[in-house]
Scaffold this motif. Structure first.
Motif, PDB file in Angstrom:
ATOM      1  N   GLY A 117       0.806  -1.214   0.000  1.00 34.53           N
ATOM      2  CA  GLY A 117       0.000   0.000   0.000  1.00 34.53           C
ATOM      3  C   GLY A 117       0.839   1.263   0.000  1.00 34.53           C
ATOM      4  N   GLN A 118       2.017   1.208   0.626  1.00 38.80           N
ATOM      5  CA  GLN A 118       2.907   2.365   0.674  1.00 38.80           C
ATOM      6  C   GLN A 118       3.862   2.410  -0.520  1.00 38.80           C
ATOM      7  OE1 GLN A 118       4.474   3.132   4.843  1.00 38.80           O
ATOM      8  NE2 GLN A 118       3.456   1.171   5.157  1.00 38.80           N
ATOM      9  N   ARG A 119       3.700   1.464  -1.430  1.00 40.73           N
ATOM     10  CA  ARG A 119       4.489   1.376  -2.664  1.00 40.73           C
ATOM     11  C   ARG A 119       5.964   1.062  -2.422  1.00 40.73           C
ATOM     12  NH1 ARG A 119       1.059   2.869  -6.625  1.00 40.73           N
ATOM     13  NH2 ARG A 119      -0.651   4.286  -6.094  1.00 40.73           N
ATOM     14  N   TRP A 120       6.241   0.385  -1.334  1.00 41.32           N
ATOM     15  CA  TRP A 120       7.599  -0.119  -1.143  1.00 41.32           C
ATOM     16  C   TRP A 120       7.784  -1.434  -1.903  1.00 41.32           C
ATOM     17  CZ3 TRP A 120      10.587   3.503   0.373  1.00 41.32           C
ATOM     18  CH2 TRP A 120      10.186   4.445   1.327  1.00 41.32           C
ATOM     19  N   LEU A 121       6.705  -2.202  -2.045  1.00 38.45           N
ATOM     20  CA  LEU A 121       6.729  -3.459  -2.792  1.00 38.45           C
ATOM     21  C   LEU A 121       5.843  -3.329  -4.024  1.00 38.45           C
ATOM     22  CD1 LEU A 121       6.399  -6.162   0.037  1.00 38.45           C
ATOM     23  CD2 LEU A 121       8.483  -5.318  -1.071  1.00 38.45           C
ATOM     24  N   GLY A 122       5.925  -4.350  -4.889  1.00 36.00           N
ATOM     25  CA  GLY A 122       5.101  -4.370  -6.088  1.00 36.00           C
ATOM     26  C   GLY A 122       5.809  -3.760  -7.281  1.00 36.00           C
ATOM     27  N   PRO A 123       5.154  -3.750  -8.449  1.00 39.39           N
ATOM     28  CA  PRO A 123       5.764  -3.163  -9.655  1.00 39.39           C
ATOM     29  C   PRO A 123       6.167  -1.712  -9.411  1.00 39.39           C
ATOM     30  CG  PRO A 123       3.766  -4.376 -10.202  1.00 39.39           C
ATOM     31  CD  PRO A 123       3.817  -4.309  -8.709  1.00 39.39           C
ATOM     32  N   GLY A 124       7.421  -1.400  -9.677  1.00 37.21           N
ATOM     33  CA  GLY A 124       7.917  -0.049  -9.432  1.00 37.21           C
ATOM     34  C   GLY A 124       8.115   0.262  -7.970  1.00 37.21           C
ATOM     35  N   GLY A 125       8.057  -0.765  -7.114  1.00 37.23           N
ATOM     36  CA  GLY A 125       8.233  -0.558  -5.678  1.00 37.23           C
ATOM     37  C   GLY A 125       9.573   0.073  -5.358  1.00 37.23           C
ATOM     38  N   ARG A 126       9.583   0.920  -4.335  1.00 34.51           N
ATOM     39  CA  ARG A 126      10.787   1.695  -4.006  1.00 34.51           C
ATOM     40  C   ARG A 126      11.814   0.912  -3.212  1.00 34.51           C
ATOM     41  NH1 ARG A 126       8.118   6.487  -0.941  1.00 34.51           N
ATOM     42  NH2 ARG A 126       6.590   4.855  -0.463  1.00 34.51           N
ATOM     43  N   ALA A 127      11.442  -0.253  -2.684  1.00 34.35           N
ATOM     44  CA  ALA A 127      12.398  -1.030  -1.872  1.00 34.35           C
ATOM     45  C   ALA A 127      12.279  -2.521  -2.181  1.00 34.35           C
ATOM     46  CB  ALA A 127      12.171  -0.761  -0.389  1.00 34.35           C
ATOM     47  N   PRO A 128      12.613  -2.928  -3.399  1.00 33.60           N
ATOM     48  CA  PRO A 128      12.505  -4.353  -3.763  1.00 33.60           C
ATOM     49  C   PRO A 128      13.426  -5.247  -2.938  1.00 33.60           C
ATOM     50  CG  PRO A 128      13.735  -3.129  -5.433  1.00 33.60           C
ATOM     51  CD  PRO A 128      13.145  -2.107  -4.511  1.00 33.60           C
ATOM     52  N   GLY A 129      14.434  -4.656  -2.307  1.00 37.09           N
ATOM     53  CA  GLY A 129      15.350  -5.440  -1.477  1.00 37.09           C
ATOM     54  C   GLY A 129      14.684  -6.062  -0.266  1.00 37.09           C
TER      55      GLY A 129
END
Length: 333
Positions: free
Chosen positions: A76-88
């Protein structure tokens, strides 16, 4: 969605409660993509649960609840998922699950949240991949989850999260000698007990770097334009509040943390100090040129130096044509 038997059983038994949590998350984060979430459940999260189930089947229900809630929040915070800011985050979770699942089984919330928090910091600076590798090396030798997490914070500082410096030094003094050495990237025979005192006394000292004592020298460029993922809408100006260095751009203000292991910016509150020129004795600025007894640096490509402030260890310069500031390591007084 096909998942492993252990995961499927918990999802089935807790369907009503998990659906309730999903609804709450969707209310809080309307942008959650359910297809992406199902992909996470069926892919990396299922692999994580399967690794834990192989060593501690009794821990699976609380692990499932934890990864379900954390993943919804991070998605929901866009850290994960497509284009996520923290894929690590997922890489770190899976690496620990594959190499030391017992720690996840022991306390999934503490363990997985710590990894996620660290990787969120590394989405903007530092080296999250290298930290994950060090964490796995620590997990192989750590006698408890508490010591693993304390050593992990020391390693996080060593891998670039400079704002962890003070707390990491405190934690390093509480660790077994072997874990301390691993956290700093050294072998047990290379580690000297006096290193912690040297690290505390000199922020530019590194046990593994012979050139760390060479000063003055440029050690980092920090900050960027908001349009490129940075925090500064206009070229920043530097100021100093007591011994704390700050960068200000319009209404945005950041604390500057820097040492031999890296540099980072952290949001600051309160009234903005006035930008200034506060240089060490004998240092001078002329346009884009910084000079000191015995040397000089020309920053012509970044424009004239617009502000300069120093504490005992570090000089911060800002420039007319750059949204990044320059950090210079100062020699000992």
């Amino acid at each position: 969605m096909t998942v492993s038997p252990a995961f499927a059983e918990v999802l089935r038994a807790g369907r009503a409660e998990l659906n309730r949590r999903h609804g709450l998350a969707r209310h809080r984060y309307p942008g959650i993509d359910d297809e992406v979430f199902l992909g996470l459940l069926a892919g990396p999260l299922d692999a994580l649960v399967a690794q834990v189930a192989a060593v501690d089947a009794g821990a699976v229900p609380r692990v499932v609840e934890c990864v379900y809630d954390l993943s919804l929040s991070l998605l929901g915070q866009r850290w994960l998922g497509p284009g996520g800011r923290a894929p690590g985050i997922l890489d770190g979770w899976l690496a620990l699950a594959q190499n030391a699942p017992r720690f996840i089984a022991e306390d999934p919330q503490a363990c997985l949240a710590a990894i996620a928090n660290a990787q969120v910091h590394w989405s903007q600076q530092g080296d999250g991949i290298a930290w994950t590798q060090t964490l796995i090396a620590l997990a192989a030798r750590a006698p408890s989850l508490d010591e693993l997490l304390r050593a992990g914070q020391v390693a996080a500082w060593r891998h670039g999260l400079a704002h962890y410096r003070m707390s990491a030094l405190q934690r390093a003094r509480q660790l077994p000698r072997e874990l301390t050495a691993i956290a700093f990237g050294l072998g047990l025979r290379e580690w000297q007990d006096g290193y912690l005192d040297q690290l505390a006394a000199d922020c530019w000292f590194r046990p593994d770097a012979k050139d760390a004592g060479k000063r003055p020298r440029v050690v980092a460029r920090i900050g960027d334009f908001v349009g490129f993922g940075g925090g500064f809408p206009t070229p920043p100006l530097a100021s100093c509040d007591s011994s704390q260095l700050l960068l200000q751009s319009e209404a945005v203000q950041f604390l500057v943390f820097a040492d031999a292991y890296g540099a980072s910016l952290q949001p600051a509150g309160g009234p903005a100090p006035v930008s200034a020129q506060r240089l060490p004795t004998g240092w001078r600025i002329a346009g884009s040129v910084l000079s000191w007894p015995g040397g000089q640096l020309d920053f012509a490509e970044h424009g004239a130096i617009t502000s300069a402030v120093a504490n005992a260890d570090t000089l911060v310069l800002t420039h007319a044509y750059s949204h990044a500031a320059t950090l210079i390591a100062l020699p000992p007084a």
